[in-house]
Design an enzyme around this catalytic site. Structure first.
Site, PDB file in Angstrom:
ATOM      1  N   HIS A 112      -4.850   9.288   5.409  1.00 14.61           N
ATOM      2  CA  HIS A 112      -4.529   7.861   5.508  1.00 14.61           C
ATOM      3  C   HIS A 112      -4.718   7.383   6.955  1.00 14.61           C
ATOM      4  O   HIS A 112      -5.291   6.316   7.207  1.00 14.61           O
ATOM      5  CB  HIS A 112      -3.071   7.610   5.103  1.00 14.61           C
ATOM      6  CG  HIS A 112      -2.870   7.342   3.645  1.00 14.61           C
ATOM      7  ND1 HIS A 112      -3.617   6.416   2.946  1.00 14.61           N
ATOM      8  CD2 HIS A 112      -1.985   7.877   2.752  1.00 14.61           C
ATOM      9  CE1 HIS A 112      -3.211   6.380   1.683  1.00 14.61           C
ATOM     10  NE2 HIS A 112      -2.222   7.267   1.540  1.00 14.61           N
TER      11      HIS A 112
ATOM     12  N   GLU B  15      -1.522  12.467   4.089  1.00 10.01           N
ATOM     13  CA  GLU B  15      -1.057  11.463   5.049  1.00 10.01           C
ATOM     14  C   GLU B  15      -1.960  11.391   6.275  1.00 10.01           C
ATOM     15  O   GLU B  15      -2.239  10.308   6.803  1.00 10.01           O
ATOM     16  CB  GLU B  15       0.385  11.764   5.462  1.00 10.01           C
ATOM     17  CG  GLU B  15       1.386  11.774   4.315  1.00 10.01           C
ATOM     18  CD  GLU B  15       1.378  10.496   3.503  1.00 10.01           C
ATOM     19  OE1 GLU B  15       1.019   9.436   4.040  1.00 10.01           O
ATOM     20  OE2 GLU B  15       1.723  10.560   2.303  1.00 10.01           O
TER      21      GLU B  15
ATOM     22  N   GLU C 252      -5.513   5.580  -2.246  1.00  8.79           N
ATOM     23  CA  GLU C 252      -4.781   6.795  -2.609  1.00  8.79           C
ATOM     24  C   GLU C 252      -5.729   7.884  -3.096  1.00  8.79           C
ATOM     25  O   GLU C 252      -5.560   9.058  -2.776  1.00  8.79           O
ATOM     26  CB  GLU C 252      -3.729   6.490  -3.680  1.00  8.79           C
ATOM     27  CG  GLU C 252      -2.494   5.779  -3.157  1.00  8.79           C
ATOM     28  CD  GLU C 252      -1.825   6.545  -2.038  1.00  8.79           C
ATOM     29  OE1 GLU C 252      -1.559   7.754  -2.197  1.00  8.79           O
ATOM     30  OE2 GLU C 252      -1.575   5.936  -0.992  1.00  8.79           O
TER      31      GLU C 252
END
Length: 296
Positions: free
Chosen positions: A151, A148, A224
């Protein structure tokens, strides 16, 4: 900011080329001959404003919406050792990738999942489910958090928002051009916008939006893989691989649609429905990490 500028510049250039192309192909003159008052230049501007406007508004309120949709509670002051460890982990990883400390939250779900969102990489939110904290080892949780954080550091929220803005612009533009063609050329309506225009525009916008979402989901799947490698770099390849395998043991929590692309996993789709999947299959992600681990 540079990324936003380049995407906006690209979108403007594409729309200018599109407007010129429609004129060269005679679309504008065909509409004019049939009494259409469609102004392509005005439509280009309208489409761009509303296409990007909606995407950026969603991005601006993404943290606020995420907290309310998932019930995520931000950890302002840790109340136990797990929360303290989670804050320390996020702080350490944020420092490594060079971003400001995001808000850290836990959302009340027995299923395993996590997500990141926010208007920019320095104003982000990283949230994990209670089920994930209860089910995974510390190494696996570190890998999920690293995924995360990657990201956030990669600016994926902004990138996907810009892609969505470009897609929205084209959908709005073409749906209204199609509506005008049907209303003025096929139905021969000469007074204002008839029912044919409104029905056709709405139908075309729905169909084009569904088709255009395939493009957005394609880029989401690519991001991803990058986030997985980021998690592996921050917490170790084996921890990232183990975390993905753990997710595969139990169907992940379904996040709200606005957050699904930034979760660690999603409910698997099969067949042609994979085109609308925001995540690659877990098996493919694991294979990619195993291959990278062998060559690194």
């Amino acid at each position: 900011m540079q990324r936003i500028f380049l995407f906006l510049l690209t979108n403007i250039a594409i729309m200018v080329i599109l407007s010129v192309t429609l004129r060269v192909l005679g679309v504008e003159s065909l509409l004019a001959q049939n009494g259409s008052d469609l102004n392509l230049n005005a439509l280009v501007i309208f489409s761009g404003i509303f296409g990007f406007g909606g995407a950026f508004i969603s991005l601006a309120i993404s943290k606020w919406m995420a907290k309310r949709m998932t019930g995520a509670i931000v950890i302002d002051s840790p109340s136990n050792n797990v929360e303290k460890w989670l804050l320390d982990t996020v702080k350490k990883q944020s420092k490594i990738v060079g971003i400001k400390m995001p808000e850290v939250a836990i959302f009340p779900s027995p299923q395993m999942n996590a997500f990141a969102t926010g208007a920019s990489k320095n104003k982000a939110l990283v949230a994990v489910s209670q089920g994930l904290l209860d089910s995974m080892s510390q190494g696996e949780i570190e890998a999920v958090v690293g995924h995360e954080i990657s990201h956030v550091a990669n600016g994926d929220m902004v990138t996907l928002t810009l892609i969505q803005g470009v897609v929205n612009t084209f959908v709005i533009f073409f749906s209204r051009v199609i509506g005008h063609v049907v209303d003025r050329v096929i139905l021969k309506n000469q007074r204002g916008h008839g029912i044919g225009y409104f029905v056709t525009t709405i139908f075309a916008q729905i169909v084009l939006s569904i088709l255009a979402s395939v493009i957005v989901m394609y880029f989401s799947r690519k991001r991803e893989y990058v986030a997985d490698t980021g998690g592996a770099d921050l917490a170790g390849h084996q921890n990232m691989i183990n975390a993905l395998k753990r997710l595969g043991q139990k169907e992940p929590e379904a996040l709200p649609e606005q957050l699904a692309a930034f979760g660690i996993g999603e409910k698997p789709k099969t067949g042609w429905r994979e085109l609308w999947s925001s995540h690659p299959p877990l098996e493919d992600r694991i294979k990619a990490l195993e291959k990278r681990a062998k060559t690194s």
